[in-house]
Design a protein around this motif. Structure first.
Motif, PDB file in Angstrom:
ATOM      1  N   UNK A  81       0.830  -1.211   0.000  1.00 37.44           N
ATOM      2  CA  UNK A  81       0.000   0.000   0.000  1.00 37.44           C
ATOM      3  C   UNK A  81       0.861   1.258   0.000  1.00 37.44           C
ATOM      4  N   UNK A  82       0.266   2.344  -0.422  1.00 38.02           N
ATOM      5  CA  UNK A  82       0.976   3.615  -0.318  1.00 38.02           C
ATOM      6  C   UNK A  82       1.093   3.934   1.153  1.00 38.02           C
ATOM      7  N   UNK A  83       2.190   4.548   1.546  1.00 41.65           N
ATOM      8  CA  UNK A  83       2.414   4.634   2.990  1.00 41.65           C
ATOM      9  C   UNK A  83       1.402   5.485   3.741  1.00 41.65           C
ATOM     10  N   UNK A  84       0.772   6.422   3.055  1.00 38.09           N
ATOM     11  CA  UNK A  84      -0.253   7.181   3.770  1.00 38.09           C
ATOM     12  C   UNK A  84      -1.496   6.334   4.038  1.00 38.09           C
ATOM     13  N   UNK A  85      -1.601   5.203   3.380  1.00 39.85           N
ATOM     14  CA  UNK A  85      -2.763   4.326   3.602  1.00 39.85           C
ATOM     15  C   UNK A  85      -2.459   3.189   4.563  1.00 39.85           C
ATOM     16  N   UNK A  86      -1.287   3.233   5.163  1.00 41.78           N
ATOM     17  CA  UNK A  86      -0.873   2.069   5.920  1.00 41.78           C
ATOM     18  C   UNK A  86      -1.776   1.780   7.116  1.00 41.78           C
ATOM     19  N   UNK A  87      -2.097   2.806   7.877  1.00 42.96           N
ATOM     20  CA  UNK A  87      -2.937   2.592   9.055  1.00 42.96           C
ATOM     21  C   UNK A  87      -4.271   1.994   8.623  1.00 42.96           C
ATOM     22  N   UNK A  88      -4.833   2.578   7.596  1.00 46.69           N
ATOM     23  CA  UNK A  88      -6.114   2.099   7.084  1.00 46.69           C
ATOM     24  C   UNK A  88      -6.008   0.630   6.671  1.00 46.69           C
ATOM     25  N   UNK A  89      -4.864   0.275   6.120  1.00 41.24           N
ATOM     26  CA  UNK A  89      -4.669  -1.093   5.652  1.00 41.24           C
ATOM     27  C   UNK A  89      -4.703  -2.090   6.812  1.00 41.24           C
ATOM     28  N   UNK A  90      -4.095  -1.721   7.921  1.00 43.23           N
ATOM     29  CA  UNK A  90      -4.135  -2.602   9.093  1.00 43.23           C
ATOM     30  C   UNK A  90      -5.571  -2.755   9.578  1.00 43.23           C
ATOM     31  N   UNK A  91      -6.231  -1.631   9.694  1.00 43.68           N
ATOM     32  CA  UNK A  91      -7.599  -1.650  10.187  1.00 43.68           C
ATOM     33  C   UNK A  91      -8.462  -2.519   9.272  1.00 43.68           C
ATOM     34  N   UNK A  92      -8.238  -2.361   7.998  1.00 43.65           N
ATOM     35  CA  UNK A  92      -9.007  -3.088   7.012  1.00 43.65           C
ATOM     36  C   UNK A  92      -8.795  -4.597   7.129  1.00 43.65           C
ATOM     37  N   UNK A  93      -7.543  -4.997   7.237  1.00 40.41           N
ATOM     38  CA  UNK A  93      -7.244  -6.423   7.378  1.00 40.41           C
ATOM     39  C   UNK A  93      -7.986  -7.006   8.576  1.00 40.41           C
ATOM     40  N   UNK A  94      -8.000  -6.221   9.641  1.00 38.26           N
ATOM     41  CA  UNK A  94      -8.622  -6.707  10.866  1.00 38.26           C
ATOM     42  C   UNK A  94     -10.139  -6.772  10.727  1.00 38.26           C
ATOM     43  N   UNK A  95     -10.765  -5.716  10.276  1.00 34.11           N
ATOM     44  CA  UNK A  95     -12.232  -5.708  10.234  1.00 34.11           C
ATOM     45  C   UNK A  95     -12.784  -6.647   9.171  1.00 34.11           C
ATOM     46  N   UNK A  96     -12.047  -6.803   8.094  1.00 35.49           N
ATOM     47  CA  UNK A  96     -12.509  -7.758   7.083  1.00 35.49           C
ATOM     48  C   UNK A  96     -12.294  -9.195   7.551  1.00 35.49           C
ATOM     49  N   UNK A  97     -11.516  -9.333   8.606  1.00 42.02           N
ATOM     50  CA  UNK A  97     -11.317 -10.670   9.158  1.00 42.02           C
ATOM     51  C   UNK A  97     -10.428 -11.556   8.324  1.00 42.02           C
ATOM     52  N   UNK A 110       5.421   5.349  17.270  1.00 42.69           N
ATOM     53  CA  UNK A 110       4.729   4.883  16.068  1.00 42.69           C
ATOM     54  C   UNK A 110       3.221   4.715  16.280  1.00 42.69           C
ATOM     55  N   UNK A 111       2.426   5.377  15.462  1.00 42.77           N
ATOM     56  CA  UNK A 111       0.970   5.322  15.648  1.00 42.77           C
ATOM     57  C   UNK A 111       0.366   3.953  15.352  1.00 42.77           C
ATOM     58  N   UNK A 112       1.080   3.156  14.569  1.00 45.21           N
ATOM     59  CA  UNK A 112       0.521   1.847  14.231  1.00 45.21           C
ATOM     60  C   UNK A 112       0.337   0.979  15.467  1.00 45.21           C
ATOM     61  N   UNK A 113       1.250   1.156  16.426  1.00 43.11           N
ATOM     62  CA  UNK A 113       1.160   0.346  17.637  1.00 43.11           C
ATOM     63  C   UNK A 113      -0.122   0.651  18.395  1.00 43.11           C
ATOM     64  N   UNK A 114      -0.372   1.928  18.579  1.00 42.96           N
ATOM     65  CA  UNK A 114      -1.603   2.319  19.263  1.00 42.96           C
ATOM     66  C   UNK A 114      -2.821   1.790  18.515  1.00 42.96           C
ATOM     67  N   UNK A 115      -2.759   1.901  17.210  1.00 41.82           N
ATOM     68  CA  UNK A 115      -3.888   1.449  16.390  1.00 41.82           C
ATOM     69  C   UNK A 115      -4.188  -0.025  16.627  1.00 41.82           C
ATOM     70  N   UNK A 116      -3.162  -0.846  16.549  1.00 47.72           N
ATOM     71  CA  UNK A 116      -3.406  -2.280  16.701  1.00 47.72           C
ATOM     72  C   UNK A 116      -3.842  -2.631  18.128  1.00 47.72           C
ATOM     73  N   UNK A 117      -3.330  -1.869  19.100  1.00 45.96           N
ATOM     74  CA  UNK A 117      -3.776  -2.093  20.476  1.00 45.96           C
ATOM     75  C   UNK A 117      -5.259  -1.778  20.554  1.00 45.96           C
ATOM     76  N   UNK A 118      -5.628  -0.690  19.930  1.00 45.72           N
ATOM     77  CA  UNK A 118      -7.011  -0.219  19.968  1.00 45.72           C
ATOM     78  C   UNK A 118      -7.970  -1.226  19.342  1.00 45.72           C
ATOM     79  N   UNK A 119      -7.629  -1.673  18.136  1.00 48.75           N
ATOM     80  CA  UNK A 119      -8.546  -2.591  17.472  1.00 48.75           C
ATOM     81  C   UNK A 119      -8.336  -4.026  17.939  1.00 48.75           C
ATOM     82  N   UNK A 120      -7.395  -4.179  18.884  1.00 43.45           N
ATOM     83  CA  UNK A 120      -7.255  -5.458  19.557  1.00 43.45           C
ATOM     84  C   UNK A 120      -6.870  -6.592  18.608  1.00 43.45           C
TER      85      UNK A 120
END
Lengths: 357, 357
Positions: free
Chosen positions: A101-117, A131-141
């Motif tokens: 993914x383009x790097x500005x879409x990276x956070x969205x990509x993680x979230x997407x992988x998770x919610x799409x299951x 790094x914001x990605x860490x907080x993100x993954x903690x948040x979405x568990x």
DNA sequence: TTCATCGTTCAAAGCGGTTTCAAGTTCTGC
DNA sequence: GCAGAACTTGAAACCGCTTTGAACGATGAA
């Protein structure tokens, strides 16, 4: 052939067949053998798509490869890491999903992988400071492991890192012991956590001997061959060139070597070079005496470790977060030697060479 | 939140919601907008696992990365190719599944991906002559595309390849034009299709000028830096060293350069080098005048092309197999020059240097 | 002999979407 | 005003597996 057909074919219920294939204990040995044999003979393999829906597990680990528009570079370390991690996934029956993914879409990509299951866990590569990605993954568990660490992030998380600070302290100290006083540092990109730790190791080692850090001798950038070449050129053509250089990866080190050769400066005698070596498979720094003096830590091994930790954490075997800090020992190669007397570099003929446009 | 809950929440049937989200035409614009908006607002994302089961499509492309026990090397070209292909997959909503397996398990891995239903198509990397993987995928009827080609395989299949033969013919011809008569070839592994084509291009170009091929000047092996170093050393220390060398990749070319430097032989004047350049992102052969004279073809672009072709073929847009043959133009850089008169290399002092242990 | 227990097996209800087919609504044209 | 077409929407079947809860025969204890 699907489960219904197969089980009908061998005169058993889908339930029993499923259990037999998945190793549940309530199936008699005789039945299990029969099922396994028939499956082999008739070529039946359960459909993973269905199994994934039924179990709620994706049996897949996500990796994200961000590419930026400007410097769309694939980190060379990535492939070796993936090779190590992928090896472990295969052993445990997990698949590896790679999103580019383009790097500005990276956070969205993680979230997407998770919610799409589509994944049960993820790996974070190349963490930056805070790094914001860490907080993100903690948040979405979503279970995850970081290859590296991120300073200033609070909360616990799994990580596998090299002791970058100590490695670079050690390398710097080694050069200081050899009498070098002006030591350059060709580092990774600013903001990367590992680069910061390396810079600190370098700076602290200098400070411990009362040597001031010269900003003219410190560079950060993406670790390409050309980067190593350009920065080395710049340092050596400067009025006060270094007698030794630390290079953050073997790739820019190739460029550094090229620069030295182009300038006719001897590697290891006139200018010493110490590298950090990720032990990339296609770029081995090997031999009886390695080409480069190096702090080495296999990135493939780090991949294996990350995978093991992540899989454990997904399977719930681990309750607490795990941290692995790999030490990178210094191996002396051909690229280092005692600091030459300063007059060598101040010799008239030489300076002329060094300062040509 | 799942579809049932979500659709109930917004007062519509699951059917309508599913259609709205998937862009079916029988939904009114007003309804579609409402659905999309609510999904955004309530954070509903369809579960891919369920969608994959229901549609029978995996929405995933498989890549296999084989590692052999002896030389467990990750092809450096792999990551750039993946970056290119992955970019296209993302755009089309496909995921990329990467399996790391021991190379003796590779065939089984393809079969497994297909029968488990986790991929809709696959990419074959690094085809050998008469590659069995092609027949396998044809047999199990899994759409695929080959990065490269495989001689002596019958039947049609999709492929994207560089015109290796012409590129190496061209490079050889270029060196011949410069007066070189003894030209070395540092090639890829024996048995690899691309290596064979390159060898043929080289051999035919020589033959066209009535020059016999000297087996002492041809090497094949895995394209590491050390391999380039060792083979170059061997050639230059031989009784009849070459005046020019063709190198199959920029990585062994780094090693070749190192060997030349170690022997004190000038690159581009005393010995010329032409490389094939895959345009790897972290190893750009760039500058006003590139370092190496090279035949260049971007492997990342090849990845994009492969992905496009494969996706087309999966979507059934393509009935016939597609073939893309990329031409690699020769760009002249700093690493080539006219052949030196032979006496330079036969000069007494020089030969002594060349033949030291 | 009877009842509880154990070891096996199975029917059926999910998992969370997609898609077929039927039905309801709104438009047309006459 | 009405038949028929054109739009929209929804109920229910289905994708292929896992898993719950129930059933069944065999075994053992009472």
């Amino acid at each position: 052939m699907n489960l219904k057909e197969f089980s009908h074919h061998i005169g058993l219920s889908p339930t029993t067949v499923s259990r037999a294939l998945n190793g549940y204990p309530e199936v008699s040995e005789r039945t299990r053998r029969k099922v396994l044999e028939s499956a082999e003979r008739l070529g039946y393999t359960p459909n993973s798509r269905a199994a994934r829906l039924a179990t709620g597990r994706a049996m897949t680990i996500g990796h994200i490869l961000p590419l930026s528009k400007e410097h769309e570079m694939v980190n060379p370390i990535f492939s070796d890491f993936i090779a190590g991690a992928g090896e472990q996934y295969s052993k445990s029956g997990y698949d590896l999903s790679l999103s580019v993914v383009r790097d500005e879409d990276e956070a969205e990509a993680y979230r997407d992988l998770a919610t799409r299951g589509v994944v049960d866990g993820a790996v974070i590569h190349g963490p930056k400071i805070d790094d914001p990605r860490i907080r993100l993954l903690q948040e979405i568990d979503l279970p995850f492991v970081v290859h590296g660490r991120s300073s200033r992030v609070d909360g616990e998380y799994n990580w596998v890192d090299v002791n970058n600070r100590r490695a670079f302290w050690r390398a710097t100290d080694f050069l200081l012991d050899l009498g070098h006083r002006r030591i350059g540092l060709i580092n990774g990109l600013d903001g990367m956590d590992f680069a910061t730790r390396r810079l600190n190791g370098y700076g602290d080692a200098l400070a411990a001997r009362g040597i001031a850090r010269d900003p003219e001798l410190v560079f950060s950038g993406e670790m390409t061959e050309n980067y190593g070449f350009a920065t080395t050129m710049q340092m050596l053509r400067s009025p006060k060139p270094p007698t030794a250089i630390l290079v953050s990866s073997i790739i820019p080190a190739m460029g550094a070597r090229r620069a030295l050769h182009d300038l006719g400066i001897g590697l290891g005698d006139e200018v010493s070079v110490v590298i950090h070596d990720d032990d990339l498979s296609y770029f081995r720094n090997e031999g009886d005496v390695p080409i480069f003096t190096a702090t080495r830590s296999s990135v493939r091994e780090a991949g294996r470790l990350c995978a093991d930790i992540l899989l454990d954490s997904i399977r719930g075997a681990q309750d607490e977060c795990r941290h692995v800090l790999l030490e990178a020992d210094l191996t002396v190669g051909q690229s280092t030697g005692p600091a030459p007397a300063m007059r060598h570099l101040l010799d008239r003929d030489r300076t002329e060479v060094l300062r040509r446009p």
